[in-house]
Motif scaffolding. Structure first.
Motif, PDB file in Angstrom:
ATOM      1  N   GLN A 103     -15.878 -17.037   3.697  1.00 35.12           N
ATOM      2  CA  GLN A 103     -15.026 -15.965   4.194  1.00 35.12           C
ATOM      3  C   GLN A 103     -14.035 -16.596   5.178  1.00 35.12           C
ATOM      4  N   PRO A 104     -13.073 -17.353   4.641  1.00 30.70           N
ATOM      5  CA  PRO A 104     -12.254 -18.234   5.477  1.00 30.70           C
ATOM      6  C   PRO A 104     -11.165 -17.562   6.295  1.00 30.70           C
ATOM      7  N   GLN A 105     -10.830 -16.307   5.980  1.00 33.29           N
ATOM      8  CA  GLN A 105      -9.747 -15.652   6.689  1.00 33.29           C
ATOM      9  C   GLN A 105     -10.154 -14.253   7.137  1.00 33.29           C
ATOM     10  N   THR A 106      -9.655 -13.869   8.290  1.00 32.85           N
ATOM     11  CA  THR A 106      -9.862 -12.506   8.769  1.00 32.85           C
ATOM     12  C   THR A 106      -8.725 -11.620   8.281  1.00 32.85           C
ATOM     13  N   ALA A 107      -8.894 -10.322   8.468  1.00 33.28           N
ATOM     14  CA  ALA A 107      -7.808  -9.407   8.130  1.00 33.28           C
ATOM     15  C   ALA A 107      -6.573  -9.702   8.970  1.00 33.28           C
ATOM     16  N   LEU A 108      -6.791 -10.056  10.222  1.00 30.32           N
ATOM     17  CA  LEU A 108      -5.677 -10.398  11.098  1.00 30.32           C
ATOM     18  C   LEU A 108      -4.910 -11.610  10.561  1.00 30.32           C
ATOM     19  N   ASP A 109      -5.632 -12.547   9.980  1.00 27.83           N
ATOM     20  CA  ASP A 109      -5.002 -13.757   9.443  1.00 27.83           C
ATOM     21  C   ASP A 109      -4.029 -13.451   8.308  1.00 27.83           C
ATOM     22  N   VAL A 110      -4.318 -12.402   7.536  1.00 28.06           N
ATOM     23  CA  VAL A 110      -3.489 -12.112   6.358  1.00 28.06           C
ATOM     24  C   VAL A 110      -2.514 -10.962   6.595  1.00 28.06           C
ATOM     25  N   ALA A 111      -2.444 -10.468   7.817  1.00 33.56           N
ATOM     26  CA  ALA A 111      -1.602  -9.295   8.097  1.00 33.56           C
ATOM     27  C   ALA A 111      -0.142  -9.528   7.732  1.00 33.56           C
ATOM     28  N   ASP A 112       0.324 -10.757   7.872  1.00 30.04           N
ATOM     29  CA  ASP A 112       1.727 -11.039   7.571  1.00 30.04           C
ATOM     30  C   ASP A 112       1.969 -11.338   6.098  1.00 30.04           C
ATOM     31  N   ARG A 113       0.891 -11.178   5.278  1.00 32.41           N
ATOM     32  CA  ARG A 113       1.025 -11.482   3.851  1.00 32.41           C
ATOM     33  C   ARG A 113       0.675 -10.299   2.956  1.00 32.41           C
ATOM     34  N   ILE A 114       0.490  -9.125   3.525  1.00 35.57           N
ATOM     35  CA  ILE A 114       0.181  -7.974   2.677  1.00 35.57           C
ATOM     36  C   ILE A 114       1.344  -7.707   1.732  1.00 35.57           C
ATOM     37  N   ARG A 115       1.018  -7.337   0.503  1.00 33.72           N
ATOM     38  CA  ARG A 115       2.025  -7.201  -0.555  1.00 33.72           C
ATOM     39  C   ARG A 115       2.396  -5.757  -0.839  1.00 33.72           C
ATOM     40  N   CYS A 116       1.768  -4.825  -0.137  1.00 33.76           N
ATOM     41  CA  CYS A 116       2.090  -3.416  -0.351  1.00 33.76           C
ATOM     42  C   CYS A 116       2.048  -2.703   0.992  1.00 33.76           C
ATOM     43  N   PRO A 117       2.652  -1.539   1.084  1.00 29.63           N
ATOM     44  CA  PRO A 117       2.580  -0.763   2.329  1.00 29.63           C
ATOM     45  C   PRO A 117       1.133  -0.442   2.686  1.00 29.63           C
ATOM     46  N   LEU A 118       0.782  -0.649   3.951  1.00 32.20           N
ATOM     47  CA  LEU A 118      -0.600  -0.440   4.398  1.00 32.20           C
ATOM     48  C   LEU A 118      -0.642   0.488   5.595  1.00 32.20           C
ATOM     49  N   LEU A 119      -1.512   1.488   5.512  1.00 30.61           N
ATOM     50  CA  LEU A 119      -1.777   2.424   6.598  1.00 30.61           C
ATOM     51  C   LEU A 119      -3.146   2.109   7.187  1.00 30.61           C
ATOM     52  N   GLY A 120      -3.207   1.887   8.497  1.00 27.10           N
ATOM     53  CA  GLY A 120      -4.472   1.629   9.167  1.00 27.10           C
ATOM     54  C   GLY A 120      -4.854   2.779  10.074  1.00 27.10           C
ATOM     55  N   LEU A 121      -6.087   3.269   9.938  1.00 27.55           N
ATOM     56  CA  LEU A 121      -6.576   4.428  10.684  1.00 27.55           C
ATOM     57  C   LEU A 121      -7.764   3.985  11.531  1.00 27.55           C
ATOM     58  N   TYR A 122      -7.585   3.954  12.852  1.00 24.41           N
ATOM     59  CA  TYR A 122      -8.582   3.334  13.723  1.00 24.41           C
ATOM     60  C   TYR A 122      -8.956   4.236  14.897  1.00 24.41           C
ATOM     61  N   GLY A 123     -10.190   4.062  15.348  1.00 30.02           N
ATOM     62  CA  GLY A 123     -10.684   4.808  16.492  1.00 30.02           C
ATOM     63  C   GLY A 123     -10.420   4.074  17.791  1.00 30.02           C
ATOM     64  N   GLY A 124      -9.904   4.782  18.775  1.00 28.41           N
ATOM     65  CA  GLY A 124      -9.627   4.177  20.064  1.00 28.41           C
ATOM     66  C   GLY A 124     -10.864   3.766  20.821  1.00 28.41           C
ATOM     67  N   GLN A 125     -12.030   4.295  20.439  1.00 28.82           N
ATOM     68  CA  GLN A 125     -13.298   3.969  21.101  1.00 28.82           C
ATOM     69  C   GLN A 125     -14.178   3.080  20.231  1.00 28.82           C
ATOM     70  N   ASP A 126     -13.568   2.344  19.321  1.00 29.69           N
ATOM     71  CA  ASP A 126     -14.306   1.444  18.437  1.00 29.69           C
ATOM     72  C   ASP A 126     -14.358   0.064  19.081  1.00 29.69           C
ATOM     73  N   PRO A 127     -15.507  -0.338  19.637  1.00 22.76           N
ATOM     74  CA  PRO A 127     -15.574  -1.636  20.326  1.00 22.76           C
ATOM     75  C   PRO A 127     -15.415  -2.822  19.385  1.00 22.76           C
ATOM     76  N   GLY A 128     -15.682  -2.627  18.104  1.00 24.01           N
ATOM     77  CA  GLY A 128     -15.569  -3.717  17.144  1.00 24.01           C
ATOM     78  C   GLY A 128     -14.136  -4.043  16.766  1.00 24.01           C
ATOM     79  N   THR A 129     -13.236  -3.102  16.998  1.00 19.69           N
ATOM     80  CA  THR A 129     -11.828  -3.324  16.678  1.00 19.69           C
ATOM     81  C   THR A 129     -10.987  -2.796  17.835  1.00 19.69           C
ATOM     82  N   PRO A 130     -10.793  -3.598  18.865  1.00 19.33           N
ATOM     83  CA  PRO A 130     -10.024  -3.151  20.020  1.00 19.33           C
ATOM     84  C   PRO A 130      -8.610  -2.726  19.629  1.00 19.33           C
TER      85      PRO A 130
END
Length: 290
Positions: free
Chosen positions: A200-227
């Motif tokens: 699992q050599p890359q994180t999602a953050l690592d590939v953020a600048d290479r996404i090939r389609c429009p992406l919507l991210g829905l995140y919780g402000g109180q999620d400690p795993g994803t600041p």
């Protein structure tokens, strides 16, 4: 009576030649987390064709659940990435909700080669013994196989999207960077960072600048795993590379705010996120016909 859907025979697809760890999907809700089943949403199958299937892959077949409107189609396809708990009743219901909205949704048990999630109850064990041992390149190839299966059975090749929850949110970012055939992607929370490994050599953050389609991210402000700062960094990296990305933060929501079978569920935020997902699909060419 003849099967007019073209899907009936797939429900009896032969088991994996090399013996996949799972022969079916998780029944009911996952046992690996405290449940609040009385609050869970239950979507019926009226007007739908829905059931279990087998997705052909080079070493056998993976169990999956699909739901789509009754009829010939073609229908826009949504690949549904599971949480770490398997394709259980919540994920199945998500597929049916999408089918009610006009989509051909399919959720594959991508971890079947590694372990049987239907028999595991400890989150740490699931992560250590299954999730961490699943190679990302295998996962991407299996998603490609799932998309191909859907296109062979009523899906529209020109309208393919992906969503994911929890760990599936991470996989949604990776697949958006992997596949050139997607119209849109929606990630419901999930890790953006983490410690890379050889498989699992890359994180999602690592590939953020290479996404090939429009992406919507829905995140919780109180999620400690994803600041929140990390979600904003992913957004900034994507936009700096001229990618189309939108991040929505629900300030009071924890991780898993869409999972209606768990205490983390936040009804208002979940409903808003679902509406935003459907609007995102419509905006980027994924609208069902009619």
């Amino acid at each position: 009576m003849p099967d007019s859907t073209g899907l009936g025979g797939l429900r009896a697809y032969p088991l994996a030649r090399r013996g996949m760890m799972m022969t079916g999907l998780v029944s009911g809700f996952t046992l690996a987390t405290q449940r609040v089943e009385a609050r869970a949403i239950h979507t019926d199958t009226q007007g739908l064709d829905a059931g279990e299937a087998r997705i052909p892959v080079p070493d056998g077949a993976l169990p999956a659940y699909f739901a789509r409107p009754a009829g010939k189609g073609p229908f826009p396809v949504v690949l549904v990435n599971e949480e770490i708990f398997g394709v259980h009743e919540y994920i199945r219901d998500v597929c049916r909700r999408l089918a009610k909205a006009g989509y051909f949704a399919v959720a594959t048990e991508y971890y079947a080669r590694v372990g049987d999630l239907s028999k595991m109850t400890d989150v740490r064990q699931i992560i250590r013994d299954v999730i961490a041992k699943a190679p990302d390149n295998q996962y991407m190839a299996d998603m490609d196989a799932t998309a191909a299966w859907a296109l062979q059975h009523g899906g529209d090749a020109g309208r393919v999207g992906v969503i994911g929850f929890c760990r599936g949110g991470r996989q949604t970012w990776l697949y958006a960077a992997h596949s050139p055939h997607l119209k849109a992607a929606v990630a419901f929370y999930g890790p953006l960072g983490g410690t890379p490994s050889s498989i699992q050599p890359q994180t999602a953050l690592d590939v953020a600048d290479r996404i090939r389609c429009p992406l919507l991210g829905l995140y919780g402000g109180q999620d400690p795993g994803t600041p929140v700062a990390m979600t904003r960094e992913a957004e900034a990296r994507a936009k700096a590379a001229h990618r189309t990305v939108e991040i929505v933060i629900y300030p009071d929501a924890p991780h898993g705010f869409h999972a209606d079978y768990r205490p983390s569920y936040r009804q208002a935020d979940a409903a808003d996120a679902w509406a935003r997902m459907l609007a995102w699909f419509r905006r980027f060419g994924m609208a069902p016909a009619g």
